[in-house]
Structure formats: C-alpha cells, structure tokens
Motif scaffolding. Structure first.
Motif, short mmCIF file in Angstrom:
data_model
loop_
_atom_site.label_atom_id
_atom_site.label_comp_id
_atom_site.label_asym_id
_atom_site.label_seq_id
_atom_site.Cartn_x
_atom_site.Cartn_y
_atom_site.Cartn_z
N TYR A 35 0.78 -1.19 0.21
CA TYR A 35 0.27 0.16 0.01
C TYR A 35 0.94 1.40 -0.03
CZ TYR A 35 -3.63 3.67 0.83
OH TYR A 35 -4.27 4.57 1.33
N PHE A 39 -0.38 2.99 -3.27
CA PHE A 39 -1.24 4.16 -3.82
C PHE A 39 -1.23 4.77 -4.53
CE2 PHE A 39 -3.46 7.46 -2.06
CZ PHE A 39 -4.59 7.17 -2.21
N ASP A 40 0.33 5.27 -4.91
CA ASP A 40 0.34 6.13 -6.65
C ASP A 40 -0.13 5.82 -7.31
OD1 ASP A 40 0.53 8.81 -4.62
OD2 ASP A 40 2.59 8.54 -4.58
N TYR A 43 -3.83 4.49 -7.63
CA TYR A 43 -4.36 5.81 -7.80
C TYR A 43 -4.26 6.59 -9.33
CZ TYR A 43 -6.56 10.14 -6.76
OH TYR A 43 -7.61 11.07 -7.16
N GLU A 56 -11.05 7.42 -6.09
CA GLU A 56 -10.16 7.55 -4.41
C GLU A 56 -11.47 5.68 -4.02
OE1 GLU A 56 -9.94 9.82 -0.78
OE2 GLU A 56 -8.87 10.94 -2.16
N GLN A 60 -9.72 2.04 -3.21
CA GLN A 60 -10.23 1.06 -2.09
C GLN A 60 -10.43 0.36 -2.20
OE1 GLN A 60 -13.72 1.31 1.10
NE2 GLN A 60 -12.72 4.09 0.52
N ALA B 19 -2.30 11.89 -7.40
CA ALA B 19 -3.85 11.66 -5.79
C ALA B 19 -3.29 12.92 -4.88
CB ALA B 19 -3.07 10.49 -5.13
N PRO B 20 -4.71 13.88 -4.52
CA PRO B 20 -5.03 14.80 -3.91
C PRO B 20 -4.54 14.35 -2.61
CG PRO B 20 -6.66 14.08 -4.11
CD PRO B 20 -6.35 12.92 -5.22
N ALA B 23 -5.07 11.83 0.58
CA ALA B 23 -5.97 11.10 -0.32
C ALA B 23 -5.73 9.88 0.51
CB ALA B 23 -5.79 10.41 -1.71
N LYS B 24 -4.65 9.74 -0.02
CA LYS B 24 -3.58 8.10 0.66
C LYS B 24 -4.04 8.21 2.11
CE LYS B 24 0.70 6.00 0.16
NZ LYS B 24 2.28 5.56 0.38
N GLU B 25 -4.67 8.74 3.38
CA GLU B 25 -4.51 8.37 4.13
C GLU B 25 -6.19 8.30 4.48
OE1 GLU B 25 -2.71 11.17 3.66
OE2 GLU B 25 -0.88 10.33 4.28
N ARG B 26 -6.72 9.27 4.19
CA ARG B 26 -8.00 8.83 3.71
C ARG B 26 -8.74 7.08 3.55
NH1 ARG B 26 -8.38 13.74 1.43
NH2 ARG B 26 -9.04 13.62 -0.25
N VAL B 27 -8.47 7.02 2.09
CA VAL B 27 -8.37 5.37 1.35
C VAL B 27 -7.72 4.56 2.57
CG1 VAL B 27 -7.78 4.09 -0.11
CG2 VAL B 27 -8.35 6.32 -0.90
N GLN B 28 -6.86 4.80 3.26
CA GLN B 28 -5.84 3.71 4.54
C GLN B 28 -7.13 3.53 4.98
OE1 GLN B 28 -2.70 4.89 5.79
NE2 GLN B 28 -0.94 2.75 6.10
N ALA B 30 -10.25 4.27 5.43
CA ALA B 30 -11.57 3.37 5.18
C ALA B 30 -11.16 1.53 5.04
CB ALA B 30 -12.00 4.45 3.86
N LEU B 31 -9.94 1.61 4.45
CA LEU B 31 -9.65 0.48 4.31
C LEU B 31 -9.28 -0.11 5.45
CD1 LEU B 31 -9.15 -1.09 1.58
CD2 LEU B 31 -6.60 0.00 1.49
N ARG B 34 -12.34 -1.05 6.50
CA ARG B 34 -13.65 -2.20 6.07
C ARG B 34 -12.88 -3.56 6.43
NH1 ARG B 34 -14.62 -1.12 -0.52
NH2 ARG B 34 -15.47 -3.63 -0.33
N LEU B 35 -11.67 -3.84 6.55
CA LEU B 35 -10.81 -5.29 6.32
C LEU B 35 -11.24 -5.73 7.67
CD1 LEU B 35 -7.13 -4.63 4.96
CD2 LEU B 35 -9.39 -5.73 3.77
#
Lengths: 194, 397
Positions: A35, A39-40, A43, A56, A60, B19-20, B23-28, B30-31, B34-35
């Motif tokens: 990850y 990630f980049d 994305y 986004e 996910q 990625a804005p 974004a990486k932290e937000r997705v992390q 949420a992930l 979920r996991l």
C-alpha cells in the motif's frame, strides 16, 4: 524498496512491464508495504481508466482485492503487473455497473447527478469537456487502449501483455477507439454549434 | 488517419492524475475499517450460502422422493380393477389409462405388475410398457418394465399376445418373454392374485354378453397368428348359464362358433338377428364377426350397415366401427377407410381402439407425404409391424 513512480514527485504511470525496481518475493511482501509503495501507482491507473472523480473509491476497492488475493500472489510477475490487472478489472466492472445503472435510470426517467459535474461546478475547459464527453462514450476496453497508448505512451505489446489479450486485439481496439473518438468529437461539436 | 494532436488533447483533458493531498490517508482509514469487518462479512456470507445450498438440496430431494411424485404403491399393493386384480411390486408406477365397461388399458411406467384378468367378460385388456404392447382376454400374467427400458412378460395361465418393435409373440401358460428370471417367485403373492375376482358391473351400460374382445384384429389385414391367438383365447371363455330361450339359442350359436362350425353359427345368428329384442343386437354382431373372419368384406360391410341402421347407439357400436375399418381396408377402399378413421377419431379419440384408426390414418398420411401428421398419429400407436412399416416410410426426425 519503492517504485520510481512512488518516489517521484510527479509520478508517471510506467508500464508494469518496464524494467523498474519493484517489490519482489511474495514472502517478503506485506499488505502495508504494498500500500505504501504502490498507492500512487494504483491511483494513477484508476484515474486514467475511469477519471479522477471516482478514483478514491475505486482505489479502495482495488486494495480490498489485493488484501484478499495477496496469499495467492507467487511473486512470479511484477507486483505492478499484478496490481494493474486487478485495477483494470475493478475499473472495468465499475464502468459497466455505472452504465447499467444509467440505462436503468434513463429507462425509468430518473435524473442521475454526475459526480464529475458535482466536482467541477464551473466545468472544465471547452475542449477538455468535449474530450471527456467523447471518451465517456467509448467502451471501457477502447478507452483504456486509447489512454494507455496515446497518453501514457505504452506500446501495443505492453498493453496486450498487461491486459492479457493478443496484440492484434489491441491494434483493433486502438483503431476503433480513434475512429469512434473522432466521430463522437465531431458529433458533439455539431451539437455545440447548434 | 491518426490525429497528431490527439495525445496532447487527451493529456490536457485528463490532466495529471496525482492523488490529492490526504487521499492516501483517507483511503487507508476507510480500508482499515472495511478490512476489520471483512472476516465477519465473509463468515455471514458463507452462512447464507450454506443455508441456501441446504434449502435447495432439501427442495430438490423433497420433490424427487416425495411419495406423491413417485406415485408408486408400497410393497404388495393390490389394485382392484373392474374385471382384474393387480399386484404391484415396490417402486412400481402404473397408470390406469382406462377402466370401463368396454375394457381396461394400463400403462406400466416402471416396475413389475402381476395381473389376474377375469375371463369371459367381453372387455378388452391391454398393458403398454414402453414400446411393448400386451393384449389379453383372460389370464394370470406378469409384466416387468425396468428403468433401462427392457420389458419382460411371464404367463401363468391363459394366452397373452405380446407385440414389440421386433414383432409379435404369443405366450401360453408357463412361458416367459424374453427368457430370464421368473417374475412369479412368491407363492403367497400368486395365491392372493389367483383368488376369484368379482367382476364389477358397468355403471353406464351392461357388459356385452359376447366373449369376443373389443378389438382383437388389426385394422390393416391381420396376421394369421393374431387371429389364431384371439381364437385360442376366445375358446377358453366359459358359456354363460341362462334361462331366457333367446339367450339359450344365442349361447348355442356361440358354442357352435367356438367349435369351428362357422356356417351353423352364422345361420343361427341370422335367425336370432331377425327376432325382436336385445338378443338381435348380439346376433347381428355375431354375423358381422363371422363375415369379417371368413374374409368377406362386402358381406361384412352389409352387416355393418344393417347394424348401424338398427342400433345406431348399440353396445357394439365402437366394435362395429373397427370391423367396418377392417372390411374397408381389406377391400382396399382407402377413401372409405379414411372416412371411418376421421369419423371415429372425431368422436372417440380417447377410446382404447382409437390407435387402430390412427394407424390407418398415419399410413394414408405417410403415403401422401404428410410425414409430420403421420408421426403425430403414430405417437398413439403401440409398436406393431404395421407401425414399423409406416415408420420406415416416415422415419422420426
């Protein structure tokens, strides 16, 4: 260990087949490492395939699949190849699902609010809007081939191997994508002129 | 033609998909959420899948093995018919197609059925098992039809005519067809089967006094063996005791006919046919029967016309129709045969004799090239040589 794309400030979506440093050896791989490193890359792939507005959510989804499938990854292929294939499938399924939903909505006369329009209330540039609209009318397969080849500069062989289709099919998709794209642009231009 | 500006236009329109920020932290986050619940959701999905599979299996096996779906009686089931008794072995599926004053028609789907058919009732009795057709007058016999499509017949008493795609077989007491393991192995079962049968009177009409089967001959010229078989079965029917003088005369005429004195029987029948009363109908049918058997189609047709004019709704009306068809066929009068077929099938398409008319109509249709209609008729016809002959002209698609 990191990818050039991941360390670069402005990452370029290199072909997953390009000989760049990558995570190797499934025994050493952990989900967190993948990850952090990819990630980049994911994305960028996703936003190229479906547009940045839904990237986004789809990233996910891609990593949920990665988490589930990681024990099956044997390290025989590059991690980027594997990630690209997952992202391609997830994005394709999303596009098809959205199209089906849109058709259903049209069938029942419901109004769908476009996320793109919501994100850009003022709207992009005139040509950008036209290009995006024309791309939106292409099938997922044609759009992918066109974007990967024309924007990201992948060769037909790279696209074929990444997606897992014959090179001839890539040529055919590219040919049809260019033709359809030009036709859609022309038709949208006529619509604007009127 | 490739547009040289295309890559540039596409790049400008799509922009650089970086990625804005955040974004990486937000997705992390949420992930991670979920996991954390993924295993729970997977477990719940697995439970639903197992429950669904169990329900589907339950429905499938429930339907498959439900007693009503099988329709098969339990071990030693005894079935009482109008003039017959049947013992059905376990897992036997028997369909009673018809059981009325005229006769009984059974279809053995699968299993083994042992039958005791009362003699001298004048009713026809037939069992169809796959492509095999078993016709009988009065006897004790068994029919087995396996799931593999093979049929076996064993006769304990009397005579049975078995017709299958390979031809006709006449079985007498003690014979098995084909020769294999006996069907009657249980002495108690056989004893129960052999108990006297109380013949139920018909509700709608009185049973005909004649011991002649409803339709023992084929519509197309009957084979000598078939006629011999029918005659042999008819001989076994006992004379009926009676006090009425007309009935006594009729019984004597029948005895003459059975003994082979056809001329004497014919004269006696003709005398009786001239008398008033119900016996005239029986006698007239006797005349018709002898005329038909002696190969005189014109004389038989005269008797048919006489019978129809005097007894338009007589007890033998359907049998007379069969005799008329036989006579027309023997004369080679195809249009008349077809008229008989159409008239009969229009009114009595579910009659046990209807297949004879269908066979003739199928032959005519096959001759005229209408194989589709011919095959539709043949679907109702038991396997006989004549059916096979029509099939060779119109093979199934």
């Amino acid at each position: 260990m990191s990818l050039a794309s991941a360390t670069s400030k402005t990452p370029s979506m290199v072909s997953p087949l390009t000989d760049t440093p990558s995570l190797t050896g499934s025994a050493k791989l952990s989900f967190d490492a993948i990850y952090a490193a990819e990630f980049d890359y994911v994305y960028r792939v996703v936003s190229r395939l479906v547009g940045s507005s839904e990237a986004e959510d789809l990233v996910q989804e891609v990593f949920v699949v990665v988490h589930r499938r990681l024990p099956e990854f044997r390290g025989e292929a590059r991690i980027t190849t594997w990630l690209f294939q997952i992202a391609y499938r997830v994005a394709g399924a999303h596009v098809r699902r959205e199209r089906f939903r849109r058709r259903l909505s049209l069938l029942f006369g419901l109004e769908l609010k476009s996320r793109e329009a919501a994100q850009h209330p003022s709207g992009p540039s005139a040509d950008g809007e036209l290009v995006n609209a024309a791309l939106g009318r292409l099938s997922f397969e044609k759009r992918s081939a066109l974007v990967l080849h024309e924007v990201e500069g992948w060769t037909c062989e790279e696209i074929a191997e990444s997606i897992g289709i014959p090179v001839g099919t890539v040529h055919t998709r590219l040919h049809h994508a260019r033709r359809d794209f030009a036709r859609h642009c022309a038709s949208l231009n006529r619509g604007h002129a009127q | 033609m490739t547009d040289p500006e295309l890559p540039k236009r596409l790049s400008l329109a799509l922009g650089d998909p970086v990625a804005p920020y955040g974004a990486k932290e937000r997705v992390q986050r949420a992930l991670a959420a979920r996991l954390a619940t993924a295993s729970e959701r997977h477990a719940r999905r697995r439970i639903w899948l197992v429950a669904f599979a169990a329900a589907a299996l339950g429905v499938f096996f429930g339907l498959r093995f439900a007693p009503s779906a099988r329709g098969g009686p339990t071990k030693g089931s005894l079935l009482s018919l109008r003039a017959a008794r049947a013992v059905l072995r376990p897992d036997t599926e028997l369909v009673v197609v018809r059981d009325d004053a005229r006769g009984t028609s059974l279809r053995l789907v699968v299993g083994t059925v042992l039958l005791h058919v009362q003699k001298g009732t004048g009713r026809s009795f037939e069992v169809v098992a796959g492509s095999t057709h078993v016709a009988v007058v009065g006897t004790v016999f068994g029919v087995a039809h396996g799931a593999d499509g093979n049929t076996a017949v064993e006769v304990v008493e009397g005579v049975v005519k078995v017709t299958d795609p390979n031809g006709e077989h006449r079985l007498v007491a003690g014979e098995r067809w084909p020769a294999r393991a006996p069907l009657f192995g249980d002495a108690a079962e056989l004893a129960a089967l052999r108990e006297p049968i109380a013949v139920q009177p018909a509700d709608d009409e009185p049973p005909p006094p004649s011991a002649e089967p409803a339709g023992p001959t084929n519509p197309v010229p009957a084979s000598p063996s078939a006629e011999k078989s029918a005659a042999a079965s008819a001989v076994s029917a006992p004379p009926r005791p009676t006090a009425d003088p007309d009935q006594a005369d009729y019984a004597r005429a029948r005895a003459r006919e059975r003994s082979g004195d056809q001329a004497g029987a014919l004269a006696a029948y003709e005398t009786l046919a001239a008398r008033p009363g119900g016996i005239a109908e029986d006698a007239l049918f006797g005349v018709l029967r002898i005329r038909a058997r002696s190969g005189e189609p014109n004389a038989a047709l005269q008797a048919v016309a006489q019978y129809r004019s005097r007894f338009p709704a007589g007890r033998y009306a359907r049998d007379v129709d069969v005799q008329a068809l036989n006579a027309d066929a023997k004369k080679g009068d195809d249009p008349a045969s077809l008229r008989e077929c159409e008239a009969f099938l229009a009114q009595f398409s579910d009659d046990p004799r209807a297949w004879r008319f269908r066979l003739v109509r199928a032959a005519a249709r096959a001759q005229s090239g209408d194989c589709r209609a011919a095959l539709a008729d043949l679907a109702y016809v038991p396997a006989t040589e004549d059916r096979q002959a029509v099939l060779t002209r119109c093979p199934k698609p």
